[in-house]
Design an enzyme around this catalytic site. Sequence first.
Site, PDB file in Angstrom:
ATOM      1  N   TYR A   1       3.928   9.784 -11.435  1.00 55.88           N
ATOM      2  CA  TYR A   1       2.982   9.056 -10.575  1.00 55.88           C
ATOM      3  C   TYR A   1       2.105   8.091 -11.383  1.00 55.88           C
ATOM      4  O   TYR A   1       2.096   6.884 -11.085  1.00 55.88           O
ATOM      5  CB  TYR A   1       2.145  10.051  -9.754  1.00 55.88           C
ATOM      6  CG  TYR A   1       1.146   9.374  -8.838  1.00 55.88           C
ATOM      7  CD1 TYR A   1       1.566   8.596  -7.765  1.00 55.88           C
ATOM      8  CD2 TYR A   1      -0.219   9.491  -9.054  1.00 55.88           C
ATOM      9  CE1 TYR A   1       0.656   7.963  -6.923  1.00 55.88           C
ATOM     10  CE2 TYR A   1      -1.139   8.868  -8.217  1.00 55.88           C
ATOM     11  CZ  TYR A   1      -0.699   8.105  -7.158  1.00 55.88           C
ATOM     12  OH  TYR A   1      -1.603   7.470  -6.338  1.00 55.88           O
TER      13      TYR A   1
ATOM     14  N   ASN B   1       0.804  -1.224   0.000  1.00 49.57           N
ATOM     15  CA  ASN B   1       0.000   0.000   0.000  1.00 49.57           C
ATOM     16  C   ASN B   1       0.841   1.281   0.000  1.00 49.57           C
ATOM     17  O   ASN B   1       0.387   2.300  -0.513  1.00 49.57           O
ATOM     18  CB  ASN B   1      -0.924  -0.022   1.236  1.00 49.57           C
ATOM     19  CG  ASN B   1      -1.427   1.361   1.596  1.00 49.57           C
ATOM     20  OD1 ASN B   1      -2.346   1.881   0.961  1.00 49.57           O
ATOM     21  ND2 ASN B   1      -0.820   1.998   2.595  1.00 49.57           N
TER      22      ASN B   1
ATOM     23  N   LYS C   1       1.850   3.783 -11.510  1.00 49.99           N
ATOM     24  CA  LYS C   1       0.641   2.992 -11.271  1.00 49.99           C
ATOM     25  C   LYS C   1       0.301   2.112 -12.488  1.00 49.99           C
ATOM     26  O   LYS C   1      -0.236   1.010 -12.325  1.00 49.99           O
ATOM     27  CB  LYS C   1      -0.522   3.906 -10.876  1.00 49.99           C
ATOM     28  CG  LYS C   1      -0.286   4.648  -9.539  1.00 49.99           C
ATOM     29  CD  LYS C   1      -0.020   3.696  -8.364  1.00 49.99           C
ATOM     30  CE  LYS C   1       0.010   4.394  -7.009  1.00 49.99           C
ATOM     31  NZ  LYS C   1       0.266   3.492  -5.885  1.00 49.99           N
TER      32      LYS C   1
END
Length: 250
Positions: free
Chosen positions: A158, A92, A162
């Site tokens: 970013y 996470n 992902k």
Amino acid sequence: MGIVDGKVAIVTGGTRGIGYVIVKEFLKNGAKVALAGSRQETADQALAKLAEEGFADNVMGIAPTLTDPEAVAAAFASVVERFGRLDVLCNNAGVSSREKLVDYTMEEYDRVMDINVKAPFVCSQAAARIMIEQSEGGSIINTSSMVAEYGQPAGCGYPATKFAVNGLTRSLARELAKDHIRVNAVAPGVTKTDMVAALPPEMVERISSGIPLGRVGEPEDIANAFLYLASNQASYVTGVTLRVDGAAMT
Ligand code: NAD
């Protein structure tokens, strides 16, 4: 008795935000949990806060550098020593980025890549080694984002991380299926962690009005997806990136 009763889980970035709520929901549902913080001090603070909320048992704190394979292997071994096994890894921990391409520094690029892509790789490797030796399967759950669908207009590092998380998820699901280790990802939309909660209410309202379900996500919405994917109820689910974003489309 909860849906992850008796399972042992590690949650990286479990000290605050979404990770802290994942830890709490796993504890409520019968798991034993090791929360990983960036420093032992923040891990200890999270343990103290959990104890205040009535969750003093079946939880421990670790703080390895998540990109250091030896430190991670040693910390995960300490979890197995304390709780006897390892069933679930929740990758996470993550950081975001807002810089424009022309202003991006290599330090910033490496910072985002390291914690968002290298750390899940290192932690998945350490966890898989333990799970393969146990021969009872397991579940690895990565944290993607809605930006892995749409990108974003600044801070390109970013969304790049992902998209990479989704690729890691699909590939490891195929590689580890023979060992009965399921690998999935959860892709949160805008979620009410401290950062979002600190925004002016009118801004939160504006964001919410653009989301078909009419609200931003609660950390519990995201934690519930982790719970499901960790549980035996998801025993035939692997290689999936589960969007938990109210059908947001930007
Ligand atoms: P947060 O900033 O509240 O928490 C991030 C966690 O990661 C913290 O516990 C922090 O200690 C840990 N972390 C950061 N850098 C670290 C490092 N170098 N070493 C170890 N741990 C480190 O953020 P959050 O909103 O709870 O985000 C959790 C995850 O959810 C992240 O992967 C994030 O990309 C993803 N996400 C969040 C949202 C959102 O709206 N909140 C949306 C999509 C995806």
